[in-house]
Design a protein around this motif. Structure first.
Motif, short mmCIF file in Angstrom:
data_model
loop_
_atom_site.label_atom_id
_atom_site.label_comp_id
_atom_site.label_asym_id
_atom_site.label_seq_id
_atom_site.Cartn_x
_atom_site.Cartn_y
_atom_site.Cartn_z
N ALA A 29 6.86 9.91 -32.61
CA ALA A 29 7.59 10.86 -33.46
C ALA A 29 6.63 11.79 -34.20
O ALA A 29 6.96 12.97 -34.42
CB ALA A 29 8.47 10.12 -34.45
N LYS A 33 6.93 15.76 -34.06
CA LYS A 33 7.06 16.55 -35.29
C LYS A 33 5.99 17.63 -35.36
O LYS A 33 6.24 18.71 -35.90
CB LYS A 33 6.98 15.64 -36.51
CG LYS A 33 8.21 14.78 -36.69
CD LYS A 33 8.04 13.80 -37.83
CE LYS A 33 9.23 12.86 -37.92
NZ LYS A 33 9.05 11.82 -38.94
N GLN A 41 13.41 15.79 -32.79
CA GLN A 41 14.18 14.77 -32.08
C GLN A 41 14.39 15.15 -30.62
O GLN A 41 14.43 14.28 -29.74
CB GLN A 41 15.56 14.54 -32.73
CG GLN A 41 15.48 13.95 -34.11
CD GLN A 41 15.48 15.01 -35.21
OE1 GLN A 41 15.17 16.17 -34.99
NE2 GLN A 41 15.83 14.60 -36.42
N ARG A 42 14.50 16.45 -30.35
CA ARG A 42 14.64 16.91 -28.97
C ARG A 42 13.34 16.76 -28.19
O ARG A 42 13.36 16.64 -26.97
CB ARG A 42 15.08 18.37 -28.94
CG ARG A 42 16.49 18.57 -29.40
CD ARG A 42 16.89 20.00 -29.23
NE ARG A 42 18.26 20.19 -29.67
CZ ARG A 42 18.91 21.32 -29.56
NH1 ARG A 42 18.32 22.37 -29.04
NH2 ARG A 42 20.15 21.42 -29.97
N LEU A 44 11.08 14.32 -28.73
CA LEU A 44 10.66 12.91 -28.65
C LEU A 44 10.77 12.31 -27.25
O LEU A 44 9.83 11.66 -26.80
CB LEU A 44 11.44 12.08 -29.67
CG LEU A 44 10.97 10.64 -29.86
CD1 LEU A 44 9.49 10.57 -30.21
CD2 LEU A 44 11.80 9.96 -30.94
#
Length: 106
Positions: A29, A33, A41-42, A44
């Motif tokens: 993550a 980020k 989140q897309r 990851l």
């Protein structure tokens, strides 16, 4: 040209483990980020996929609860770290043998 996800993984690991001995780990993550702060989140799943490909090449170790995992069967929270020499050797031994192309039959 280098994959930006791969580059980001190894840059984060270089900061976390400057000696490169496979001791410190990072979260996927954190890489996502850094690459896409607003929609990490897309990103990851792509980071996880890249990490597994690197693990199969012996260039990265994916861990769960501090232990290396099977790259073919896992789920849940994982961490990434540089492999030890033994882990690299095991990953390379698991790769299929390279067959040289013989052009004598052409």
């Amino acid at each position: 040209m280098s994959d930006p996800i791969e580059s980001a993984i190894f840059e984060k690991l270089a900061k976390a483990d400057p000696k490169g001995v496979g001791g410190k780990s990072i979260e996927p993550a954190d890489v996502a980020k850094e690459l896409q702060p607003e929609q990490w989140q897309r990103m990851l799943p792509k980071v996880r996929h890249c990490a597994l490909a690197l693990m199969r090449q012996g260039r990265l170790t994916v861990t769960k609860k501090g232990k290396a995992i099977d790259p073919n069967a896992f789920k849940g929270v994982i961490r990434l770290r540089l492999p030890t020499e033994a882990e690299t050797a095991a990953a390379l031994a698991a790769l299929p043998p390279v067959v040289e192309d013989d052009d004598d039959f052409a």
